[in-house]
Design a protein around this motif. Structure first.
Motif, mmCIF file in Angstrom:
data_model
loop_
_atom_site.group_PDB
_atom_site.id
_atom_site.type_symbol
_atom_site.label_atom_id
_atom_site.label_comp_id
_atom_site.label_asym_id
_atom_site.label_seq_id
_atom_site.Cartn_x
_atom_site.Cartn_y
_atom_site.Cartn_z
ATOM 1 N N LEU A 162 0.828 -1.210 0.000
ATOM 2 C CA LEU A 162 0.000 0.000 0.000
ATOM 3 C C LEU A 162 0.862 1.259 0.000
ATOM 4 C CD1 LEU A 162 -2.886 -1.000 2.415
ATOM 5 C CD2 LEU A 162 -3.025 -0.655 -0.048
ATOM 6 N N ALA A 163 1.939 1.249 0.766
ATOM 7 C CA ALA A 163 2.845 2.399 0.793
ATOM 8 C C ALA A 163 3.477 2.622 -0.585
ATOM 9 C CB ALA A 163 3.927 2.191 1.850
ATOM 10 N N LEU A 164 3.892 1.552 -1.229
ATOM 11 C CA LEU A 164 4.471 1.673 -2.574
ATOM 12 C C LEU A 164 3.434 2.182 -3.570
ATOM 13 C CD1 LEU A 164 6.641 -1.566 -2.743
ATOM 14 C CD2 LEU A 164 7.449 0.793 -2.533
ATOM 15 N N ASP A 165 2.204 1.715 -3.434
ATOM 16 C CA ASP A 165 1.151 2.179 -4.331
ATOM 17 C C ASP A 165 0.829 3.651 -4.097
ATOM 18 O OD1 ASP A 165 -0.604 1.597 -6.471
ATOM 19 O OD2 ASP A 165 -2.280 1.516 -5.062
ATOM 20 N N LEU A 166 0.799 4.067 -2.826
ATOM 21 C CA LEU A 166 0.567 5.486 -2.528
ATOM 22 C C LEU A 166 1.711 6.342 -3.057
ATOM 23 C CD1 LEU A 166 -0.912 5.314 1.078
ATOM 24 C CD2 LEU A 166 -2.114 5.813 -1.046
ATOM 25 N N LEU A 167 2.929 5.840 -2.980
ATOM 26 C CA LEU A 167 4.086 6.550 -3.542
ATOM 27 C C LEU A 167 3.926 6.681 -5.062
ATOM 28 C CD1 LEU A 167 6.864 7.819 -3.045
ATOM 29 C CD2 LEU A 167 7.852 5.545 -3.370
ATOM 30 N N ARG A 168 3.455 5.616 -5.709
ATOM 31 C CA ARG A 168 3.210 5.654 -7.154
ATOM 32 C C ARG A 168 2.160 6.709 -7.497
ATOM 33 N NH1 ARG A 168 -0.774 4.092 -10.258
ATOM 34 N NH2 ARG A 168 -1.831 3.105 -8.508
ATOM 35 N N VAL A 169 1.084 6.758 -6.732
ATOM 36 C CA VAL A 169 0.024 7.733 -6.963
ATOM 37 C C VAL A 169 0.557 9.152 -6.769
ATOM 38 C CG1 VAL A 169 -2.171 8.612 -6.047
ATOM 39 C CG2 VAL A 169 -1.867 6.167 -6.438
ATOM 40 N N TYR A 170 1.387 9.350 -5.742
ATOM 41 C CA TYR A 170 1.969 10.668 -5.471
ATOM 42 C C TYR A 170 2.866 11.105 -6.634
ATOM 43 C CZ TYR A 170 4.928 14.218 -3.350
ATOM 44 O OH TYR A 170 5.633 15.375 -3.117
ATOM 45 N N ARG A 171 3.715 10.198 -7.089
ATOM 46 C CA ARG A 171 4.613 10.534 -8.200
ATOM 47 C C ARG A 171 3.824 10.820 -9.477
ATOM 48 N NH1 ARG A 171 9.445 6.091 -7.362
ATOM 49 N NH2 ARG A 171 10.435 7.152 -5.611
ATOM 50 N N GLN A 172 2.790 10.053 -9.728
ATOM 51 C CA GLN A 172 1.951 10.270 -10.905
ATOM 52 C C GLN A 172 1.285 11.641 -10.821
ATOM 53 O OE1 GLN A 172 -1.205 7.430 -11.225
ATOM 54 N NE2 GLN A 172 -1.806 8.070 -13.270
ATOM 55 N N SER A 173 0.838 12.017 -9.642
ATOM 56 C CA SER A 173 0.209 13.316 -9.449
ATOM 57 C C SER A 173 1.203 14.439 -9.711
ATOM 58 C CB SER A 173 -0.343 13.414 -8.032
ATOM 59 O OG SER A 173 -0.808 14.696 -7.764
ATOM 60 N N LYS A 174 2.423 14.289 -9.194
ATOM 61 C CA LYS A 174 3.456 15.312 -9.406
ATOM 62 C C LYS A 174 3.803 15.420 -10.894
ATOM 63 C CE LYS A 174 4.258 17.007 -5.420
ATOM 64 N NZ LYS A 174 3.938 18.397 -5.159
ATOM 65 N N ARG A 175 3.888 14.266 -11.585
ATOM 66 C CA ARG A 175 4.203 14.259 -13.007
ATOM 67 C C ARG A 175 3.099 14.970 -13.782
ATOM 68 N NH1 ARG A 175 3.654 9.048 -14.497
ATOM 69 N NH2 ARG A 175 5.292 8.485 -13.057
ATOM 70 N N GLU A 176 1.848 14.720 -13.443
ATOM 71 C CA GLU A 176 0.734 15.373 -14.124
ATOM 72 C C GLU A 176 0.738 16.872 -13.880
ATOM 73 O OE1 GLU A 176 -2.728 13.328 -12.737
ATOM 74 O OE2 GLU A 176 -2.344 11.550 -13.970
ATOM 75 N N GLN A 177 1.096 17.285 -12.670
ATOM 76 C CA GLN A 177 1.172 18.712 -12.365
ATOM 77 C C GLN A 177 2.276 19.382 -13.167
ATOM 78 O OE1 GLN A 177 1.629 19.030 -8.131
ATOM 79 N NE2 GLN A 177 -0.532 18.621 -7.711
ATOM 80 N N SER A 178 3.429 18.725 -13.284
ATOM 81 C CA SER A 178 4.535 19.322 -14.036
ATOM 82 C C SER A 178 4.203 19.379 -15.524
ATOM 83 C CB SER A 178 5.835 18.559 -13.801
ATOM 84 O OG SER A 178 5.741 17.249 -14.303
ATOM 85 N N GLU A 179 3.498 18.366 -16.062
ATOM 86 C CA GLU A 179 3.086 18.390 -17.455
ATOM 87 C C GLU A 179 2.070 19.501 -17.694
ATOM 88 O OE1 GLU A 179 1.603 14.498 -18.316
ATOM 89 O OE2 GLU A 179 3.617 13.590 -18.316
ATOM 90 N N GLU A 180 1.204 19.728 -16.718
ATOM 91 C CA GLU A 180 0.212 20.789 -16.830
ATOM 92 C C GLU A 180 0.870 22.158 -16.851
ATOM 93 O OE1 GLU A 180 -3.250 21.979 -13.912
ATOM 94 O OE2 GLU A 180 -3.560 19.953 -14.705
ATOM 95 N N LYS A 181 1.895 22.336 -16.008
ATOM 96 C CA LYS A 181 2.631 23.604 -15.976
ATOM 97 C C LYS A 181 3.395 23.822 -17.270
ATOM 98 C CE LYS A 181 3.232 24.039 -11.009
ATOM 99 N NZ LYS A 181 4.190 24.054 -9.897
ATOM 100 N N ALA A 182 3.918 22.745 -17.856
ATOM 101 C CA ALA A 182 4.676 22.856 -19.101
ATOM 102 C C ALA A 182 3.766 23.284 -20.265
ATOM 103 C CB ALA A 182 5.340 21.529 -19.429
#
Length: 126
Positions: free
Chosen positions: A104-124
């Motif tokens: 679950l911790a690894l999955d939450l980390l995956r979700v967090y990283r995916q969210s950060k990646r989507e935010q950076s793509e949105e800013k770009a």
């Protein structure tokens, strides 16, 4: 209130009742509603939820996913600390507990990283 919101709330309540019934099988609630009855109600609610969505796929928001994950693990911990003992073997002494928490911790980390990646793509894009 929308039907899907009511169904989701009922699923949430019966999921909690199933957990409580597993950890405290000799309570009044457990005598009234057995695990089989709760499980049948849960299955029926999920089928109704799927049928009312008419095939539309709804992805859980990241906040809801994180909240449900933390709630489930937290409920597991609280019920154990209250003196309950799982009938299916969920306990702190079980290696399954640590494997599930790690996954679950690894999955939450995956979700967090995916969210950060989507935010950076949105800013770009801006």
């Amino acid at each position: 209130m929308r039907l899907s919101t009511i169904l989701n709330f009922c699923i949430f309540v019966f999921f909690t009742l199933l957990f409580v019934n597993d950890f405290f099988p000799h309570t009044t609630i457990a005598e009234i509603l057995s695990k089989k009855i709760i499980l049948l109600i849960l299955v029926a609610l999920v089928i109704v939820q799927i049928a009312t969505d008419k095939g539309r796929y709804k992805k859980l928001s990241k906040k809801v996913y994180v909240g449900l994950t933390i709630y489930t693990v937290g409920l597991w911990i609280v019920l154990t600390l209250l003196g309950g003992e799982s009938q299916i073997g969920l306990s702190f002494n079980s290696p399954i507990f640590y494997i599930i928490v790690l996954l679950l911790a690894l999955d939450l980390l995956r979700v967090y990283r995916q969210s950060k990646r989507e935010q950076s793509e949105e800013k770009a894009k801006q």
